[in-house]
Design a protein around this motif. Sequence first.
Motif, short mmCIF file in Angstrom:
data_model
loop_
_atom_site.label_atom_id
_atom_site.label_comp_id
_atom_site.label_asym_id
_atom_site.label_seq_id
_atom_site.Cartn_x
_atom_site.Cartn_y
_atom_site.Cartn_z
N GLY A 165 -22.08 -7.07 -24.15
CA GLY A 165 -23.08 -6.74 -23.14
C GLY A 165 -22.45 -6.72 -21.76
O GLY A 165 -21.24 -6.92 -21.62
N ALA A 166 -23.26 -6.48 -20.73
CA ALA A 166 -22.69 -6.27 -19.40
C ALA A 166 -23.40 -7.12 -18.36
O ALA A 166 -24.58 -7.43 -18.46
CB ALA A 166 -22.81 -4.79 -19.02
N VAL A 167 -22.63 -7.51 -17.33
CA VAL A 167 -23.18 -8.13 -16.13
C VAL A 167 -23.02 -7.09 -15.03
O VAL A 167 -21.92 -6.60 -14.81
CB VAL A 167 -22.40 -9.40 -15.75
N ARG A 168 -24.13 -6.70 -14.37
CA ARG A 168 -24.02 -5.66 -13.34
C ARG A 168 -24.47 -6.20 -11.99
O ARG A 168 -25.53 -6.81 -11.89
CB ARG A 168 -24.91 -4.47 -13.71
N LEU A 169 -23.62 -5.94 -11.03
CA LEU A 169 -23.96 -6.28 -9.65
C LEU A 169 -24.13 -4.96 -8.91
O LEU A 169 -23.22 -4.13 -8.92
CB LEU A 169 -22.83 -7.12 -9.02
N ASP A 170 -25.31 -4.76 -8.30
CA ASP A 170 -25.63 -3.48 -7.63
C ASP A 170 -25.37 -2.29 -8.55
O ASP A 170 -24.84 -1.27 -8.13
CB ASP A 170 -24.79 -3.32 -6.36
N GLY A 171 -25.68 -2.45 -9.83
CA GLY A 171 -25.57 -1.34 -10.76
C GLY A 171 -24.20 -1.09 -11.32
O GLY A 171 -24.04 -0.33 -12.26
N ALA A 172 -23.18 -1.76 -10.74
CA ALA A 172 -21.82 -1.56 -11.24
C ALA A 172 -21.39 -2.84 -11.97
O ALA A 172 -21.93 -3.90 -11.69
CB ALA A 172 -20.87 -1.27 -10.09
N PRO A 173 -20.42 -2.73 -12.88
CA PRO A 173 -19.97 -3.95 -13.56
C PRO A 173 -19.55 -5.02 -12.56
O PRO A 173 -18.86 -4.70 -11.58
CB PRO A 173 -18.78 -3.47 -14.39
N ALA A 174 -19.99 -6.22 -12.78
CA ALA A 174 -19.74 -7.29 -11.81
C ALA A 174 -18.24 -7.49 -11.61
O ALA A 174 -17.50 -7.59 -12.58
CB ALA A 174 -20.36 -8.59 -12.31
N PRO A 175 -17.81 -7.50 -10.34
CA PRO A 175 -16.37 -7.52 -10.07
C PRO A 175 -15.79 -8.92 -10.05
O PRO A 175 -14.81 -9.16 -9.38
CB PRO A 175 -16.31 -6.89 -8.67
N TYR A 176 -16.39 -9.83 -10.76
CA TYR A 176 -15.84 -11.20 -10.69
C TYR A 176 -15.62 -11.79 -12.08
O TYR A 176 -16.29 -11.44 -13.04
CB TYR A 176 -16.70 -12.11 -9.85
N ALA A 177 -14.65 -12.68 -12.15
CA ALA A 177 -14.33 -13.33 -13.42
C ALA A 177 -14.29 -14.84 -13.26
O ALA A 177 -13.85 -15.55 -14.14
CB ALA A 177 -12.99 -12.83 -13.94
N SER A 178 -14.73 -15.32 -12.11
CA SER A 178 -14.75 -16.77 -11.92
C SER A 178 -15.86 -17.11 -10.93
O SER A 178 -16.34 -16.23 -10.21
CB SER A 178 -13.42 -17.27 -11.38
N GLY A 179 -16.21 -18.37 -10.89
CA GLY A 179 -17.25 -18.81 -9.98
C GLY A 179 -16.86 -18.55 -8.53
O GLY A 179 -17.69 -18.13 -7.72
N ALA A 180 -15.58 -18.76 -8.22
CA ALA A 180 -15.14 -18.58 -6.85
C ALA A 180 -15.24 -17.11 -6.43
O ALA A 180 -15.71 -16.79 -5.33
CB ALA A 180 -13.69 -19.06 -6.71
N GLN A 181 -14.84 -16.22 -7.37
CA GLN A 181 -14.94 -14.78 -7.05
C GLN A 181 -16.39 -14.36 -6.92
O GLN A 181 -16.74 -13.53 -6.08
CB GLN A 181 -14.25 -13.96 -8.15
N ALA A 182 -17.24 -14.96 -7.76
CA ALA A 182 -18.66 -14.63 -7.68
C ALA A 182 -19.21 -15.03 -6.33
O ALA A 182 -19.95 -14.28 -5.69
CB ALA A 182 -19.41 -15.32 -8.81
N GLU A 183 -18.82 -16.20 -5.86
CA GLU A 183 -19.27 -16.65 -4.54
C GLU A 183 -18.84 -15.68 -3.47
O GLU A 183 -19.58 -15.36 -2.55
CB GLU A 183 -18.73 -18.05 -4.23
N ILE B 194 -27.02 -18.62 -19.52
CA ILE B 194 -27.33 -17.40 -18.75
C ILE B 194 -26.90 -17.58 -17.30
O ILE B 194 -26.26 -16.71 -16.71
CB ILE B 194 -28.83 -17.09 -18.84
N MET B 195 -27.20 -18.74 -16.75
CA MET B 195 -26.82 -18.97 -15.36
C MET B 195 -25.31 -18.96 -15.19
O MET B 195 -24.78 -18.46 -14.20
CB MET B 195 -27.43 -20.27 -14.86
N LYS B 196 -24.61 -19.53 -16.16
CA LYS B 196 -23.16 -19.56 -16.06
C LYS B 196 -22.58 -18.14 -16.16
O LYS B 196 -21.60 -17.83 -15.49
CB LYS B 196 -22.56 -20.44 -17.18
N ILE B 197 -23.20 -17.31 -16.98
CA ILE B 197 -22.72 -15.93 -17.08
C ILE B 197 -23.00 -15.17 -15.79
O ILE B 197 -22.14 -14.47 -15.25
CB ILE B 197 -23.36 -15.22 -18.30
N LEU B 198 -24.19 -15.36 -15.25
CA LEU B 198 -24.53 -14.71 -13.99
C LEU B 198 -23.58 -15.14 -12.88
O LEU B 198 -23.17 -14.34 -12.04
CB LEU B 198 -25.98 -15.05 -13.59
N GLY B 199 -23.23 -16.42 -12.89
CA GLY B 199 -22.41 -16.96 -11.81
C GLY B 199 -20.92 -16.79 -12.02
O GLY B 199 -20.13 -17.27 -11.21
N GLY B 200 -20.53 -16.11 -13.10
CA GLY B 200 -19.12 -15.83 -13.31
C GLY B 200 -18.35 -16.95 -13.97
O GLY B 200 -17.13 -16.88 -14.08
#
Lengths: 321, 336, 509
Positions: free
Chosen positions: C67-85, C54-60
């Motif tokens: 299913g979906a990962v949402r950041l601020d209600g929109a689909p999370a705009p990242y596909a890697s840990g670096a982008q998530a950061e 779960i943490m790895k999915i949250l962190g990109g």
Amino acid sequence: MERRTFLTTAAIGAATAATGVSVPALAQGKKAVIGVSIPSATHGFMGGLNWHAQETIKRLKTTYPNLEFVLATAGAVGKQVNDIEDMVATRNIDALVVLPFESEPLTSPVKAVKDAGKWVTVVDRGLSQPGIEDLYVAGDNTAFGRVSGEYFKANLKPGAKIVVLRGIPTTLDNERVDAFQAAIAGSGIEILDMQHGNWNRDKAFQVMQDYLSKHKKIDAVWAADDDMAIGVMEAISQAGRQKEMWIVGGAGMKEIIKRVMDKDPQIPVDVSYTPAQISTALEVTALRFVSNTPVYGRFIIGSTLITAENAAQFYFPDSPF
Amino acid sequence: MSDLTRSDAPRPSVAARLPGLSALGPLLALILLVALGATLNENFLSAGNITNVLARSAFIGMIAVGMTFVITSGGLDLSVGSMAAFIAGVMILGMNALLPSMGVGLPLVLAGMGIALGVGLLAGLGNGLLVTKARIEPFIVTLGTMGIFRSLVTWLADGGTISLDFGVRQFYRPVYYSGLFGIAWPIIVFAIVAVAGQIAMRHTRFGRYCEAIGSNDKVALYSAVNVERIRLMTYVLLGLLVGLATIMYVPRLGSASGSTGMLWELEAIAAVIIGGTALKGGYGRVWGTVIGVLILSLIDNILILADLVSPYLNGTIQGVIIVLAVVLQRGKSSSA
Amino acid sequence: MSAAPERAAAPVLELVDVRKSFGPIEILHGIDFALHAGEVHALIGENGAGKSTIMKILGGFLAPSSGAVRLDGAPAPYASGAQAEASGVVVIHQEFNLAPDLTVTENIWLGREKGGLFLDHRAMRAGTQALLDELGSTIRPEARIRDLPVSDRQMVEIAKALSRQARVLIMDEPSAVLTHREVEVLFRQIERLRAQGVALLYTSHRLEEITRLADRVTVLRDGAVVRKAGRGELTEDGMATAMVGRKLEDIYPPRRHQAGTVALEVRGFSVPPLVKDVSFTLRRGEVLGISGLVGSGRTELAEGLVGLRPATGEILRHGIPVAIGSVRDAAASGIAYLTEDRKERGLLLDKSLTENLTLSTLARFGALFIDGRREEAALSRAIAEFDIRAPRRDMKVGNLSGGNQQKLLLAKTMLGDPEVVIIDEPTRGIDVGTKSQIYAFIDALAAEGRSVIVISSDMPEILGLSDRVLVMRHGRIAGELEGARVTETDVVRLVMGTNEQPTGSASHV
């Protein structure tokens, strides 16, 4: 020019100069230091060249006690540049005899030596800028290719098929091959294949094995180098096709010369390109410091066809090459 | 808790048991090369050509099998090419020296083989001791010994070539050129070495320890593995195999010089890596190495047989194929 | 299953019906999980329950299978840990993401170095110092990560996350390797971040920490959410029960052991440079606890005893002196050591279970050739005996959960049938269910007549397991406690050196 004759002349001249005490160019008591920078002995020809260099230095030292030599061999261009700089900086050389690893990169370091007022002798491979050296001693790559090509033209019928082994891709190799092709032009001889054997026995063995698999009929092989000729011979005898073709190598390795002397039908002739040119360069340079003989200029040591008749004078059983 | 155990019991799937596609990458590349060769030249599949390619692969092949163990255990040996030249030089000089007392015959050849294996063992032991006892990086140790062996053989040869006495050579020659049931000796010996290597890697403690040490030498140390001895043994084994390769090599041309075995170390290392062994160690595949060696030989062979490109570009083709062979494995394994 | 407390604010980061499969195996079954600004949300569960995934999915770092990962209600705009950061979602991993050969400063600024053409070393160093000061840490910014103890590395990891200006901070068991004092510092920082409106995800096996920190708790079991609760709704006991799925009794074995004859005697044992002049005895059927601060020489002592470090002094087995110069010698003398660092020293993470299990006892599996069937049989026995849960037998050990790794390491150690077993940090980073299993194993070892030394920083563990406790301080034995005197207060006093007992009476045997 025929090398052996020249050497003899030079030796006699030098001996005269030494014994006759005829106003040596050097002040009494002061030693002249001659730096010698050559590539290290990575293959047969360079091995021979190294041997000749060492032998000549030994001989010259005994003959002229006031000459000192600093010999450095380099495995790479950069190392050679460093060697030369060190010689000037730490050994205070009076003359430099150099066989450049490559022309371009060595040109300016050698020029710096010349600008410092030292004597410069360049051997075998010219610098890329003319007029730097005081003395130039070299083999003749164009003649090497031409002499070989002329032999092929004279001894093969039109329509004959040959294969060629090239050396390491360099200007030197190109000069030889171009001259060879020019020499056989119009003879109707067909070159089936031309691949690099890198002047290496093992590589030549493998390339020749593949030629033999690929071509059903081969009349002759230009191996262009005696080391490669030995690899080629093995591949041919493995295939049992010794009767089918003859081989011409080059450079004058003692084993090959021996075969020419012994009239081996597989190795009818050889083409000289002698590693002893370094001896010539050293001897002539030495003359500059022990006598007043004018020694400026260019000495091009031509390539000669070595046949059973003249082979004896190219045969040095003691040389490692 | 025990009921949970039951429900979570391992259920191996069939797919998981099959070797992954990535493992077959090099094999695939080899098959493609053979197919390519066969379409480009009808002599490619002739017995003569196949014998040539296999026999000339044998030297690098035996060395590469030994190299597989060294690399698997996290080491490296850059000295093998020079070592082969040095062993060949000492072996020839030794045989020439023994000739007056022993005469041409089997004893002399056996003595020569003994010299080759002995010098190989000592050379490997030297490398191994410097790596394990003096704790110097294998890269540095073998870079050093590479230069040492190379210059020693040049010195022994006086810058020229050391040649085996003609008579001895005639007697010894069949070791390279003839064989058993039409299969040349070098091929037979290489095959034995390869099979033994594969078994040693997969089914003996030595192979398992090599992988463990390469994977994490601290874990191996904490697991009661004699890390130093295993490492030392990999270098000694490699030295012996270089000796064996030299035994097969010397009868081919009957000589050794400063240029003998030039760049063999890089070919052997490349073969090991193409075969799927990890350069950083921890995983070794001997059969992959054999395929790697064959790929390298075949590229050379096909390029000459086929006239595909200017000979100046041969190196480019080789380089591209080597990189592709590795990319092929990498790409598949990461997606798996 | 109770609903989480409703909040007006929308979640910052959330998972909606997330499933994740590796090959044919689905390991997350429709997870809904949300992080809100200004809240600490604790995610708890046994090892292998799916927390890390779960943490790895949250962190990109991993993409969900559905299913979906949402950041601020929109689909999370990242596909890697670096982008998530870059989006403000920062993960502090359990396996540290630090370059061991770089300094603290270089690690903290890695990828975002200050300066133009040339690096602005001064600014970066000052920034690092400020961060470390804020954390109350005394780590030098110039120190290389390689040279730092694990707890300091954790601090650097936290400092690095702070410097990233995270909006969402995901912390994977940050307290596991920290001392009490450091944990306090960590908690203050977490509270400060919460006050600043950062959304925090916190995991820990220490349930008292969850009670103290968490505004919400989500309990996972076998890849599914089994309980959601707000602050104060779950007791620690309730959490543990929800995690394990059954009622937990006392996790420590009930009885003390009957000590037999002296199995091991150590006299005047020194392991330079830290451990000096240690002497103790160990009896058959006894569990001896060794307590002390990190750096007090506990591990060094153990490694000296099994020949992993050069040491001087006498070791006697059954009264006979033995020379131990290597782990092999130790094994031959029936002594085995189970390292605290199972990932770097205990197990080959990229090898299979079998290869790991038999590595130290391979000679028993065939003289010349390894008998694969016997190895497989040994693994089957180990899996049954130590309750190792692996989806596949040929999987890499690195993909096992920490608890299963520890059980495998235990199985590997016991394969050599040692009489004296030294276990260093037996339950570090392990969930409560597995902990109690491991305690039961240790108890069983003693009951079989083996001698066990347990080295641990976990006070309840020392108290709950040991028949006798040695406390180390500054490389020496600060005291020895036995029977009724094994109390937390006494141990802590000795550990801290606040009570200078007349050591002669207790420690020097």
